[in-house]
Design a protein around this motif. Structure first.
Motif, PDB file in Angstrom:
ATOM      1  N   TRP A   1     -40.654  89.429  61.483  1.00  0.00           N
ATOM      2  CA  TRP A   1     -40.593  89.442  62.938  1.00  0.00           C
ATOM      3  C   TRP A   1     -40.698  90.865  63.483  1.00  0.00           C
ATOM      4  O   TRP A   1     -41.445  91.140  64.407  1.00  0.00           O
ATOM      5  CB  TRP A   1     -39.294  88.787  63.408  1.00  0.00           C
ATOM      6  CG  TRP A   1     -39.127  88.826  64.888  1.00  0.00           C
ATOM      7  CD1 TRP A   1     -38.414  89.746  65.610  1.00  0.00           C
ATOM      8  CD2 TRP A   1     -39.687  87.927  65.843  1.00  0.00           C
ATOM      9  NE1 TRP A   1     -38.497  89.464  66.953  1.00  0.00           N
ATOM     10  CE2 TRP A   1     -39.277  88.349  67.124  1.00  0.00           C
ATOM     11  CE3 TRP A   1     -40.504  86.795  65.746  1.00  0.00           C
ATOM     12  CZ2 TRP A   1     -39.644  87.684  68.287  1.00  0.00           C
ATOM     13  CZ3 TRP A   1     -40.867  86.136  66.913  1.00  0.00           C
ATOM     14  CH2 TRP A   1     -40.442  86.584  68.165  1.00  0.00           C
TER      15      TRP A   1
ATOM     16  N   GLU B   1     -43.973  85.889  70.383  1.00  0.00           N
ATOM     17  CA  GLU B   1     -43.603  84.475  70.425  1.00  0.00           C
ATOM     18  C   GLU B   1     -44.815  83.602  70.117  1.00  0.00           C
ATOM     19  O   GLU B   1     -44.718  82.644  69.346  1.00  0.00           O
ATOM     20  CB  GLU B   1     -43.033  84.125  71.797  1.00  0.00           C
ATOM     21  CG  GLU B   1     -42.536  82.714  71.896  1.00  0.00           C
ATOM     22  CD  GLU B   1     -41.871  82.415  73.228  1.00  0.00           C
ATOM     23  OE1 GLU B   1     -41.981  81.258  73.658  1.00  0.00           O
ATOM     24  OE2 GLU B   1     -41.247  83.315  73.826  1.00  0.00           O
ATOM     25  N   HIS B   2     -45.958  83.926  70.682  1.00  0.00           N
ATOM     26  CA  HIS B   2     -47.185  83.175  70.410  1.00  0.00           C
ATOM     27  C   HIS B   2     -47.570  83.272  68.937  1.00  0.00           C
ATOM     28  O   HIS B   2     -47.981  82.281  68.327  1.00  0.00           O
ATOM     29  CB  HIS B   2     -48.330  83.689  71.285  1.00  0.00           C
ATOM     30  CG  HIS B   2     -48.142  83.426  72.734  1.00  0.00           C
ATOM     31  ND1 HIS B   2     -47.679  84.378  73.597  1.00  0.00           N
ATOM     32  CD2 HIS B   2     -48.340  82.297  73.470  1.00  0.00           C
ATOM     33  CE1 HIS B   2     -47.603  83.863  74.816  1.00  0.00           C
ATOM     34  NE2 HIS B   2     -47.991  82.598  74.763  1.00  0.00           N
TER      35      HIS B   2
ATOM     36  N   ALA C   1     -45.550  83.782  66.408  1.00  0.00           N
ATOM     37  CA  ALA C   1     -44.602  82.968  65.640  1.00  0.00           C
ATOM     38  C   ALA C   1     -44.977  81.492  65.710  1.00  0.00           C
ATOM     39  O   ALA C   1     -45.035  80.802  64.686  1.00  0.00           O
ATOM     40  CB  ALA C   1     -43.181  83.187  66.163  1.00  0.00           C
ATOM     41  N   TYR C   2     -45.234  81.006  66.925  1.00  0.00           N
ATOM     42  CA  TYR C   2     -45.644  79.613  67.087  1.00  0.00           C
ATOM     43  C   TYR C   2     -46.921  79.335  66.300  1.00  0.00           C
ATOM     44  O   TYR C   2     -47.003  78.363  65.547  1.00  0.00           O
ATOM     45  CB  TYR C   2     -45.908  79.300  68.563  1.00  0.00           C
ATOM     46  CG  TYR C   2     -44.743  78.790  69.356  1.00  0.00           C
ATOM     47  CD1 TYR C   2     -44.498  77.430  69.474  1.00  0.00           C
ATOM     48  CD2 TYR C   2     -43.903  79.670  70.025  1.00  0.00           C
ATOM     49  CE1 TYR C   2     -43.452  76.956  70.247  1.00  0.00           C
ATOM     50  CE2 TYR C   2     -42.848  79.202  70.797  1.00  0.00           C
ATOM     51  CZ  TYR C   2     -42.621  77.849  70.898  1.00  0.00           C
ATOM     52  OH  TYR C   2     -41.586  77.371  71.660  1.00  0.00           O
TER      53      TYR C   2
ATOM     54  N   LEU D   1     -41.522  71.542  66.418  1.00  0.00           N
ATOM     55  CA  LEU D   1     -41.294  72.910  66.897  1.00  0.00           C
ATOM     56  C   LEU D   1     -40.377  72.926  68.119  1.00  0.00           C
ATOM     57  O   LEU D   1     -39.531  73.814  68.255  1.00  0.00           O
ATOM     58  CB  LEU D   1     -42.615  73.604  67.211  1.00  0.00           C
ATOM     59  CG  LEU D   1     -43.453  73.982  65.999  1.00  0.00           C
ATOM     60  CD1 LEU D   1     -44.775  74.595  66.437  1.00  0.00           C
ATOM     61  CD2 LEU D   1     -42.698  74.928  65.074  1.00  0.00           C
ATOM     62  N   LYS D   2     -40.518  71.940  68.986  1.00  0.00           N
ATOM     63  CA  LYS D   2     -39.677  71.879  70.192  1.00  0.00           C
ATOM     64  C   LYS D   2     -38.200  71.807  69.806  1.00  0.00           C
ATOM     65  O   LYS D   2     -37.379  72.555  70.331  1.00  0.00           O
ATOM     66  CB  LYS D   2     -40.070  70.672  71.045  1.00  0.00           C
ATOM     67  CG  LYS D   2     -39.273  70.553  72.313  1.00  0.00           C
ATOM     68  CD  LYS D   2     -39.737  69.365  73.148  1.00  0.00           C
ATOM     69  CE  LYS D   2     -38.971  69.366  74.454  1.00  0.00           C
ATOM     70  NZ  LYS D   2     -38.339  68.156  74.790  1.00  0.00           N
TER      71      LYS D   2
ATOM     72  N   MET E   1     -37.200  75.221  68.047  1.00  0.00           N
ATOM     73  CA  MET E   1     -37.175  76.363  68.970  1.00  0.00           C
ATOM     74  C   MET E   1     -36.015  76.240  69.957  1.00  0.00           C
ATOM     75  O   MET E   1     -35.380  77.233  70.295  1.00  0.00           O
ATOM     76  CB  MET E   1     -38.492  76.483  69.734  1.00  0.00           C
ATOM     77  CG  MET E   1     -39.695  76.774  68.869  1.00  0.00           C
ATOM     78  SD  MET E   1     -39.639  78.425  68.165  1.00  0.00           S
ATOM     79  CE  MET E   1     -41.267  78.479  67.426  1.00  0.00           C
TER      80      MET E   1
ATOM     81  N   GLY F   1     -34.127  79.317  69.050  1.00  0.00           N
ATOM     82  CA  GLY F   1     -34.867  80.396  69.697  1.00  0.00           C
ATOM     83  C   GLY F   1     -36.002  80.827  68.786  1.00  0.00           C
ATOM     84  O   GLY F   1     -35.974  80.590  67.569  1.00  0.00           O
ATOM     85  N   THR F   2     -36.986  81.454  69.341  1.00  0.00           N
ATOM     86  CA  THR F   2     -38.199  81.764  68.590  1.00  0.00           C
ATOM     87  C   THR F   2     -37.952  82.713  67.424  1.00  0.00           C
ATOM     88  O   THR F   2     -38.406  82.471  66.312  1.00  0.00           O
ATOM     89  CB  THR F   2     -39.273  82.357  69.529  1.00  0.00           C
ATOM     90  OG1 THR F   2     -39.469  81.467  70.627  1.00  0.00           O
ATOM     91  CG2 THR F   2     -40.596  82.545  68.803  1.00  0.00           C
ATOM     92  N   GLU F   3     -37.234  83.800  67.660  1.00  0.00           N
ATOM     93  CA  GLU F   3     -37.025  84.787  66.598  1.00  0.00           C
ATOM     94  C   GLU F   3     -36.262  84.202  65.417  1.00  0.00           C
ATOM     95  O   GLU F   3     -36.661  84.365  64.263  1.00  0.00           O
ATOM     96  CB  GLU F   3     -36.308  86.015  67.146  1.00  0.00           C
ATOM     97  CG  GLU F   3     -36.120  87.106  66.101  1.00  0.00           C
ATOM     98  CD  GLU F   3     -35.475  88.374  66.655  1.00  0.00           C
ATOM     99  OE1 GLU F   3     -35.119  89.235  65.829  1.00  0.00           O
ATOM    100  OE2 GLU F   3     -35.326  88.504  67.882  1.00  0.00           O
TER     101      GLU F   3
ATOM    102  N   TYR G   1     -38.392  81.694  63.545  1.00  0.00           N
ATOM    103  CA  TYR G   1     -39.429  82.365  62.753  1.00  0.00           C
ATOM    104  C   TYR G   1     -38.847  82.950  61.467  1.00  0.00           C
ATOM    105  O   TYR G   1     -39.461  82.846  60.402  1.00  0.00           O
ATOM    106  CB  TYR G   1     -40.101  83.456  63.588  1.00  0.00           C
ATOM    107  CG  TYR G   1     -41.246  84.122  62.868  1.00  0.00           C
ATOM    108  CD1 TYR G   1     -42.468  83.480  62.728  1.00  0.00           C
ATOM    109  CD2 TYR G   1     -41.095  85.383  62.305  1.00  0.00           C
ATOM    110  CE1 TYR G   1     -43.517  84.073  62.052  1.00  0.00           C
ATOM    111  CE2 TYR G   1     -42.141  85.988  61.635  1.00  0.00           C
ATOM    112  CZ  TYR G   1     -43.345  85.335  61.504  1.00  0.00           C
ATOM    113  OH  TYR G   1     -44.382  85.930  60.823  1.00  0.00           O
TER     114      TYR G   1
END
Length: 171
Positions: free
Chosen positions: A20, A77-78, A80-81, A101-102, A105, A109-111, A114
Motif C-alpha cells: 500500500w 483506492e482505485h 487497490a480495487y 468487495l462491498k 471494503m 476500509g480500502t487500505e 488491501y
C-alpha cells in the motif's frame, strides 16, 4: 520443461501486488493505470495473458464495482480495487466481485482490505508454488495439472456459493 516449472514457481513465490505504502500517491490517468496494473497482477504481466482495457475499467465503474474516477484520474483506492477485481473476476462474475468487495471494503476500509488481500495472495501463491515439483516427468506434470484443476474447481464452487450467502445477510 524444468526451467518452465522453475520460472512458474519463482513467479508464484515472488510476484506480489505492491505494498500500500509503495502505490503511487499521485493520481494517474487511464493509460497510466493500465500500465501500472501490469505490475500488480501476475496474469497481466505479459502480452499473451490477460489484458485490462479502458472499456473494462469503465464497465467496472458503471456496474459499481469500482469507484468513479476523480475527474479523469485514479488514486491508490482505485489501484487497490482494480488489483482485487483483476484477480477475482477470473473466478466470480463482475456482480459477485462487486458484492464481495462491498462487504469487505465496508468492514475494513480500502487500505486495511488491501493489506489483507496482499496477505491472502502471498499465502495462496506460496502454497501453490510449494505444490510444484522440480523436474517433473510428463506424467507428474499431468498429475499436477489435474490436482490444480480439481482444487481450483472445488475452491471456485465454494467461493461462488459463499458469495451467494452474503446476499442473505442484511445490514
Amino acid at each position: 520443461m524444468e526451467q518452465n516449472i522453475a520460472e512458474l514457481k519463482k513467479k508464484l513465490e515472488t510476484q506480489r501486488p505492491e505494498q500500500w505504502e509503495l502505490i503511487p500517491d499521485i493520481d494517474l490517468y487511464m493509460d497510466q493505470i493500465i500500465a501500472y496494473m501490469k505490475r500488480q497482477h501476475i496474469g497481466l504481466a505479459s502480452e499473451e495473458e490477460e489484458t485490462l482495457t479502458s472499456s473494462m475499467i469503465n464497465n467496472y465503474i458503471k456496474s459499481g464495482v469500482l469507484p468513479r474516477a476523480k475527474g479523469k484520474r485514479y488514486d491508490r483506492e482505485h489501484i487497490a480495487y482494480l488489483t482485487a477485481v483483476c484477480l477475482l473476476k477470473q473466478i466470480l462474475s463482475v456482480k459477485d466481485t462487486g458484492a464481495l468487495l462491498k462487504v469487505l471494503m465496508e468492514a475494513d476500509g480500502t487500505e486495511d482490505f488491501y493489506k489483507e488481500y496482499r496477505e491472502v495472495v502471498d499465502r495462496e501463491y506460496a502454497a501453490v508454488a510449494e505444490e510444484l515439483t522440480d523436474a517433473p516427468s510428463r506424467e507428474e506434470l499431468a498429475r499436477m495439472a489435474l490436482t490444480l484443476a480439481v482444487s481450483s474447481y472445488a475452491q471456485k464452487y465454494a467461493c461462488q456459493r459463499i458469495v451467494e450467502m452474503l446476499e442473505d445477510y442484511s445490514d
